[in-house]
Scaffold this active site. Sequence first.
Site, PDB file in Angstrom:
ATOM      1  N   LYS A  36       0.810  -1.224   0.000  1.00 41.57           N
ATOM      2  CA  LYS A  36       0.000   0.000   0.000  1.00 41.57           C
ATOM      3  C   LYS A  36       0.840   1.269   0.000  1.00 41.57           C
ATOM      4  O   LYS A  36       0.428   2.300  -0.541  1.00 41.57           O
ATOM      5  CB  LYS A  36      -0.947   0.022   1.195  1.00 41.57           C
ATOM      6  N   ARG A 131      -7.544  -0.959  17.827  1.00 45.16           N
ATOM      7  CA  ARG A 131      -7.997  -0.697  16.473  1.00 45.16           C
ATOM      8  C   ARG A 131      -8.951  -1.837  16.144  1.00 45.16           C
ATOM      9  O   ARG A 131      -9.878  -2.104  16.908  1.00 45.16           O
ATOM     10  CB  ARG A 131      -6.824  -0.575  15.495  1.00 45.16           C
TER      11      ARG A 131
END
Length: 357
Positions: A36, A131
């Site tokens: 990414k 998260r």
Amino acid sequence: MVQPCIVTDTVKLRHNLEYLSKKLQKNGIAIAAVTKVFSAHPKLVSIYNEIEEIAFLADSRITNLKSYPNNLTKEKMLLRIPMLSEAEEVVRFADISLNSEIETIRRLDQKASELGKVHQIILMLDLGDLREGIFSSSQLMEYIEEILKMEAVSLVGLGVNLTCYGAIIPEPVTLQKLVDYKQEVKKRFSYDLKLISGGNSSSLYLLDQAEGIPEGINLLRIGEAFVLGVETAFGRRIAEMYQNVFTLKAEIIEYKDKPSLPIGNSGQDAFGEKPVFEDKGEMRRGILAIGRQDISHQNMIPRDSRLQIIGSSSDHTIIDFTNAKEDYQIGGMVEFDVTYGGLLSCFTSQYVDKKFI
């Protein structure tokens, strides 16, 4: 060249990939290599695909997975937990995905069944970073009981994410919880999970510790370490790897002596911030043709230590050249190292050219 550029030294990148992947393989750990940060640029994805020790190519965006070259030999992994609305694309373009919501997994099962496929999943556990991930052990077992009855979803492992949000260090006692859950699943369901993913580049520091990475952790998702040559728990450089694979270059478009303090009453800048300036007297100020639309100046580190970044606007970055003013001129280039976030910005920006050597 008509715009700033990010230059990739592919020889150094390949060295980093080969060194670290071989080291992890020797420790019994497979790799999901994260693409990414360079927006899955096809040239770099192809290099990653050539590294034998890399098992998966991984990305957070379906758009990037869809852009992968057609001749890949690695399985494709979706890192960000899927949106319900993209379940069909997840099944079409990812071999495996990370998940934490049973409703989403049900949708994946439905879409995979409709497409005549079996989609693999890793269940994510939240071990304190807060998260993504299942937080309670009872909910984990409820999910697994239901998933094992599904026909088009295959549960292949458990995983955790650490340091990305809460900055929680992946200590052995934390990672051991994953291994313990694997054993509990085997005992309760007579089901053997094949992948136990102990985080990302922040887990690498454990390779050089006496305790090491707990036995049973057999997959890491590696992004930053490959591209910047660092472990990310403490930001330490890995001596055997290159930290200068990428070079950001930007052109000087103005070069003048000016005061260091703006003149007049100060309000907000273009980003709604109220900047504070230090009076350093007159200085040689240069403007570069790159700005916050491309990268935050806080993520740029001048290779020339005599230069100091003063600030930036959306299209301009202002540099103090006073200590090196005889060595630069209009049209000249300034080179920078970039942080992981800076590299991500550069490859995302259409205004930063991508070059490879």
